[in-house]
Write a protein that holds these residues in place. Structure first.
Motif, mmCIF file in Angstrom:
data_model
loop_
_atom_site.group_PDB
_atom_site.id
_atom_site.type_symbol
_atom_site.label_atom_id
_atom_site.label_comp_id
_atom_site.label_asym_id
_atom_site.label_seq_id
_atom_site.Cartn_x
_atom_site.Cartn_y
_atom_site.Cartn_z
ATOM 1 N N ARG A 145 0.843 -1.252 0.119
ATOM 2 C CA ARG A 145 -0.046 -0.030 -0.084
ATOM 3 C C ARG A 145 1.022 1.236 0.009
ATOM 4 O O ARG A 145 1.994 1.355 0.601
ATOM 5 N N GLU A 147 1.092 3.970 1.591
ATOM 6 C CA GLU A 147 1.361 4.614 2.755
ATOM 7 C C GLU A 147 2.404 3.774 3.478
ATOM 8 O O GLU A 147 2.816 4.400 4.598
ATOM 9 N N ARG A 148 2.321 2.512 3.047
ATOM 10 C CA ARG A 148 3.279 1.763 3.798
ATOM 11 C C ARG A 148 4.564 1.534 3.326
ATOM 12 O O ARG A 148 5.400 0.648 3.936
#
Length: 324
Positions: A145, A147-148
């Motif tokens: 993802r 944001e990760r």
């Protein structure tokens, strides 16, 4: 049988018959391009590595199966360093015409064994003849993802510098191979490294690593990449470097030189906030992986090395460089 007897398309068919399809692969080996179905709301991360006979490996030192495993592992380690789950890979390989099918089968057995272990699928690549030894090129794709994703540029002053496992083992193993030793813990760390995929993904998924890289060129060189891209410096406490018992025995005269500049351990080097130290310890314990806090991120630039008695330490070589 030699590859010149099998032919290029016979070799491709021989490889394709061993590959298991995955749900994410719409079209795999056989067409001009692969068609992949990405997981919703994820980014695709791509990494590529080349391994050349006489530069990255020596067939007098390693068996074909171990070389196959390592060839894929070094790419998977790059994905682990960004917190990505590996999905697919491409294999480019150049071989001498008199290369035996037995060696090729052993190499592919190692590649596909590692692929199955980590849930990654071979979806294509290229084959050609070589006039100067074996050349392996792998491109691996992973997902995470947005944001990760953990980058090298996220370190901040006051954070802790950490590393998984032990360092220096692979470099010591290479020295032993050059001395004629062909087995043992240090040799296995050089010939068959373990990519820390589950740990890398877990650190990313839990938002614990602010910056991360795998130790491929040496602790000093690789930490230097984090410092440069993050705009910070670092102070390492050499007494905190994690060394295996086998490494300490081999490098009794100076335990720091290879541990700092030797590459190919493929451990994860990462930064965390001090308040997350216990959470990281608990998380990695669940994977049976030890980690060590070896220093801190500081203002400025460059890396300060401090011995247990407080004296400065200077490395002769900061890490592996192909052109030096």
């Amino acid at each position: 049988m030699k590859l010149k007897d099998l032919g290029e398309f016979g070799l491709i068919d021989r490889i394709a018959r061993q590959v298991h399809k995955a749900p994410s692969v719409v079209l795999g080996i056989g067409d001009d391009a692969a068609a992949l179905a990405p997981t919703a709301e994820t980014l695709t991360l791509i990494t590529s590595d080349m391994l050349l006979d006489g530069v990255h490996f020596d067939l007098n030192f390693t068996d074909a199966k171990s070389l196959g495993r390592k060839s894929l592992s070094v790419n998977l380690s790059d994905l682990a360093a960004m917190g990505a789950t590996p999905r697919q890979f491409l294999l480019g390989i150049a071989l001498p015409k008199d290369f035996s099918t037995e060696l090729m089968d052993g190499f592919m057995a190692g590649v596909l064994e590692q692929a199955e272990r980590f849930g990654v699928t071979l979806v294509g690549g290229d084959t050609c003849s070589s006039r100067s030894g074996l050349v392996v090129s792998i491109t691996a794709l992973g997902e995470q993802r947005p944001e990760r994703v953990v980058k090298r540029s996220g370190a901040s002053v006051g954070e802790l510098v950490c590393v998984t496992g032990t360092v220096g083992d692979a470099a010591a193993g290479l020295e032993l191979l050059r001395q004629g030793v062909r087995e043992g813990f240090l040799v296995s760390r050089q010939l068959d490294p373990e990519p820390r995929i589950a740990v890398g993904v877990a650190l990313a998924d839990n938002g614990l690593a602010t910056a991360m890289i795998d130790v491929s060129d040496g602790v000093v060189a690789d930490l230097g990449h984090i410092c440069e891209l993050s705009g910070v410096g670092a102070r390492l406490q050499l007494g905190a470097l994690p060394f295996s018992d086998e490494y300490r025995t081999f490098c009794a005269d100076d335990p720091y030189a290879l541990g700092l500049s030797g590459g190919e351990d493929y451990e994860l080097l990462f930064c965390i906030k001090p308040k997350h130290r216990d959470a990281v310890a608990d998380l990695l314990a669940g994977f049976g992986v030890k980690f060590s806090v070896i220093g801190e991120v500081v203002k400025g630039e460059g890396i300060e090395l401090v011995t247990p008695d407080g004296a400065p330490y200077q490395v002769v070589q900061k890490g592996f460089d192909h052109f030096q």
